[in-house]
Enzyme design. Structure first.
Site, PDB file in Angstrom:
ATOM      1  N   LYS A 112       0.810  -1.223   0.000  1.00 19.92           N
ATOM      2  CA  LYS A 112       0.000   0.000   0.000  1.00 19.92           C
ATOM      3  C   LYS A 112       0.842   1.272   0.000  1.00 19.92           C
ATOM      4  O   LYS A 112       0.353   2.338  -0.364  1.00 19.92           O
ATOM      5  CB  LYS A 112      -0.978   0.002   1.177  1.00 19.92           C
ATOM      6  CG  LYS A 112      -2.005  -1.106   1.041  1.00 19.92           C
ATOM      7  CD  LYS A 112      -3.323  -0.821   1.699  1.00 19.92           C
ATOM      8  CE  LYS A 112      -4.290  -1.908   1.220  1.00 19.92           C
ATOM      9  NZ  LYS A 112      -5.602  -1.837   1.700  1.00 19.92           N
ATOM     10  N   LYS A 193      -5.376 -10.793  -6.463  1.00 22.21           N
ATOM     11  CA  LYS A 193      -6.601 -10.994  -5.685  1.00 22.21           C
ATOM     12  C   LYS A 193      -7.692 -10.027  -6.153  1.00 22.21           C
ATOM     13  O   LYS A 193      -7.383  -8.912  -6.585  1.00 22.21           O
ATOM     14  CB  LYS A 193      -6.308 -10.858  -4.183  1.00 22.21           C
ATOM     15  CG  LYS A 193      -6.531  -9.505  -3.586  1.00 22.21           C
ATOM     16  CD  LYS A 193      -6.574  -9.526  -2.055  1.00 22.21           C
ATOM     17  CE  LYS A 193      -6.930  -8.116  -1.588  1.00 22.21           C
ATOM     18  NZ  LYS A 193      -7.297  -7.959  -0.230  1.00 22.21           N
ATOM     19  N   LYS A 196     -11.146  -4.172  -4.772  1.00 18.86           N
ATOM     20  CA  LYS A 196     -11.886  -2.994  -5.208  1.00 18.86           C
ATOM     21  C   LYS A 196     -10.967  -1.890  -5.718  1.00 18.86           C
ATOM     22  O   LYS A 196     -11.414  -0.950  -6.358  1.00 18.86           O
ATOM     23  CB  LYS A 196     -12.747  -2.473  -4.064  1.00 18.86           C
ATOM     24  CG  LYS A 196     -11.960  -2.240  -2.787  1.00 18.86           C
ATOM     25  CD  LYS A 196     -12.804  -2.580  -1.585  1.00 18.86           C
ATOM     26  CE  LYS A 196     -11.991  -2.531  -0.314  1.00 18.86           C
ATOM     27  NZ  LYS A 196     -12.554  -3.338   0.743  1.00 18.86           N
TER      28      LYS A 196
HETATM   29  P1  ATP Z   1      -8.373  -3.659   0.088  1.00 21.90           P
HETATM   30  O1  ATP Z   1      -8.589  -4.411  -1.201  1.00 21.90           O
HETATM   31  O2  ATP Z   1      -8.836  -2.239   0.070  1.00 21.90           O
HETATM   32  O3  ATP Z   1      -7.048  -3.870   0.728  1.00 21.90           O
HETATM   33  P2  ATP Z   1      -9.683  -5.759   1.431  1.00 21.90           P
HETATM   34  O4  ATP Z   1     -10.839  -6.122   0.580  1.00 21.90           O
HETATM   35  O5  ATP Z   1      -8.510  -6.649   1.469  1.00 21.90           O
HETATM   36  O6  ATP Z   1      -9.344  -4.254   1.133  1.00 21.90           O
HETATM   37  P3  ATP Z   1     -11.416  -5.807   3.651  1.00 21.90           P
HETATM   38  O7  ATP Z   1     -12.537  -5.245   2.878  1.00 21.90           O
HETATM   39  O8  ATP Z   1     -11.294  -5.367   5.071  1.00 21.90           O
HETATM   40  O9  ATP Z   1     -10.063  -5.550   2.943  1.00 21.90           O
HETATM   41  O10 ATP Z   1     -11.445  -7.382   3.601  1.00 21.90           O
HETATM   42  C1  ATP Z   1     -12.323  -8.052   4.408  1.00 21.90           C
HETATM   43  C2  ATP Z   1     -12.015  -9.498   4.461  1.00 21.90           C
HETATM   44  O11 ATP Z   1     -12.182 -10.068   3.185  1.00 21.90           O
HETATM   45  C3  ATP Z   1     -10.605  -9.849   4.909  1.00 21.90           C
HETATM   46  O12 ATP Z   1     -10.668 -10.953   5.773  1.00 21.90           O
HETATM   47  C4  ATP Z   1      -9.906 -10.216   3.647  1.00 21.90           C
HETATM   48  O13 ATP Z   1      -8.909 -11.181   3.883  1.00 21.90           O
HETATM   49  C5  ATP Z   1     -11.041 -10.804   2.833  1.00 21.90           C
HETATM   50  N1  ATP Z   1     -10.839 -10.630   1.410  1.00 21.90           N
HETATM   51  C6  ATP Z   1     -10.706  -9.468   0.743  1.00 21.90           C
HETATM   52  N2  ATP Z   1     -10.516  -9.694  -0.570  1.00 21.90           N
HETATM   53  C7  ATP Z   1     -10.542 -11.049  -0.723  1.00 21.90           C
HETATM   54  C8  ATP Z   1     -10.408 -11.923  -1.845  1.00 21.90           C
HETATM   55  N3  ATP Z   1     -10.216 -11.449  -3.064  1.00 21.90           N
HETATM   56  N4  ATP Z   1     -10.509 -13.252  -1.624  1.00 21.90           N
HETATM   57  C9  ATP Z   1     -10.738 -13.739  -0.390  1.00 21.90           C
HETATM   58  N5  ATP Z   1     -10.850 -12.973   0.716  1.00 21.90           N
HETATM   59  C10 ATP Z   1     -10.755 -11.647   0.558  1.00 21.90           C
END
Ligand code: ATP
Ligand code: LTN
Length: 328
Positions: A112, A193, A196
């Site tokens: 980040k 992954k 967003k």
């Molecule tokens: P950013 O992409 O902004 O870093 P994020 O989506 O990783 O954000 P959160 O929205 O807090 O962060 O994620 C919530 C939960 O969803 C966390 O446990 C994260 O590990 C899980 N998560 C997020 N994206 C994925 C993905 N593509 N596949 C599986 N789990 C995910």
């Protein structure tokens, strides 16, 4: 031993099906077997710049998704992190025990901050606040996606270090990372992954995408050259990712899905996958719309914060006493 779960989803962007697979769908399953605390880490969201109005909106939305997806607020506490000041207080205490070097090794921080001229110091200490979130509730288990594994490891290290220096205070938590759904990858690129922050809108399916948009996004999803519907992450990562999404949304094992589509091309499989996702999301979207602007949601969050505070302040007081801070 009592089993406690704590987890949360940041209100930092529109929720996509990655967060559903890695986190939300798991939360719903665990609520029956654990005492659960599900919170919205709004203080984590502001470690990167946020538009205040959008942040407030998204915070309500994440809480509404928890309920719409099936978390029962009469069983589990649902609350906002910033409503329980014990989180930031414990984070400060833990920061005194975390080294600069170990925080600098966190890959989420490196990703980040990479290429940015200036990042907030809170982005650097982010994992310590996350450790405080978890340790305050004496969580035994933390359901997260694969990307949070390193943060959980740091949390465990901090808990063990604190217990060693100041006496048994914290439960050392275990991550709960499911085999299926914990790494949902982008529909445009199965090596990244689903996130967003990807500028390609077709790379993710949002929880609030209308059915036709969902269908279009899956129709456009990349596949692999060899055309069988088979899960093999080494040679067929794109299709393996789609099979995992199917598995999460249909709640069916991968092998059953592979058998069902043996001999079928990608076209039929992708069409059916879209319908499986639409069938799951439409009722969630309806419930979400009912609740997101309701007074009921405010009441749930207030009650949740009260319940959370009781537990959190108890742990905080013990941590302060252990460190030699005077409490009354
Ligand atoms: P950013 O992409 O902004 O870093 P994020 O989506 O990783 O954000 P959160 O929205 O807090 O962060 O994620 C919530 C939960 O969803 C966390 O446990 C994260 O590990 C899980 N998560 C997020 N994206 C994925 C993905 N593509 N596949 C599986 N789990 C995910
Ligand atoms: N860092 C997590 C969000 C998060 C969290 C937590 C998850 C903050 N505090 C405590 C589980 C437990 C993320 O980026 N997904």
């Amino acid at each position: 031993m009592n089993k406690q779960i704590l987890s949360g989803i940041k209100p930092s962007g529109d929720l996509n099906i990655g967060g559903y697979g890695g986190a939300l769908s798991q939360f719903v399953q665990y609520q029956h077997d654990f005492e659960c605390f599900f919170f919205v880490p709004d203080l984590h969201a502001i470690t990167v710049p946020q538009d205040p109005q959008q942040l407030a909106r998204r915070t309500r939305e994440i809480a509404a998704f928890y309920i719409a997806a099936g978390i029962d607020p009469t069983k589990s506490a649902i609350f906002l992190q910033s409503q329980v000041p014990a989180h930031t207080e414990l984070a400060w205490l833990l920061e005194t025990q975390a080294s600069f070097g170990e925080l600098g090794r966190m890959t989420q921080f490196k990703d980040k901050s990479n290429g940015k001229e200036s990042v907030s110091s809170a982005l650097f200490t982010y994992p310590v606040l996350m450790a405080a979130d978890i340790l305050l509730y004496q969580a035994t288990h933390v359901p997260v996606g694969e990307d949070q594994k390193q943060h959980l490891e740091l949390t465990r290290n901090l808990a063990e270090r604190f217990n060693h220096r100041f006496g048994e205070t914290f439960v050392v938590p275990e991550p709960l990372i499911q085999d299926i759904g914990s790494r949902i990858m982008g529909l445009d690129d199965p090596t990244k992954k689903m996130s967003k922050s990807n500028p390609n809108l077709s790379s993710y399916v949002l929880m609030l995408d209308p059915p036709d948009t969902i269908r279009k996004k899956f129709a456009r999803a990349v596949t692999d050259s060899e055309s069988s519907v088979r899960c093999d992450w080494d040679t067929k990562p794109a299709v393996s990712n789609l099979i995992e999404i199917y598995s999460v949304f249909a709640n069916e094992p991968v092998e059953i899905i592979e058998k069902r589509y043996a001999g079928e091309g990608y076209g039929t499989f992708k069409k059916d996958l879209a319908e499986v996702v639409v069938d799951k999301l439409v009722p969630i979207q309806e419930k979400f719309k009912e609740i997101v602007d309701s007074r009921e949601l405010d009441d749930i969050l207030k009650r949740g914060a009260q319940k959370a505070s009781e537990k959190a302040y108890d742990t905080l007081k013990r941590a302060k006493q252990a460190m030699g801070l005077v409490t009354f």
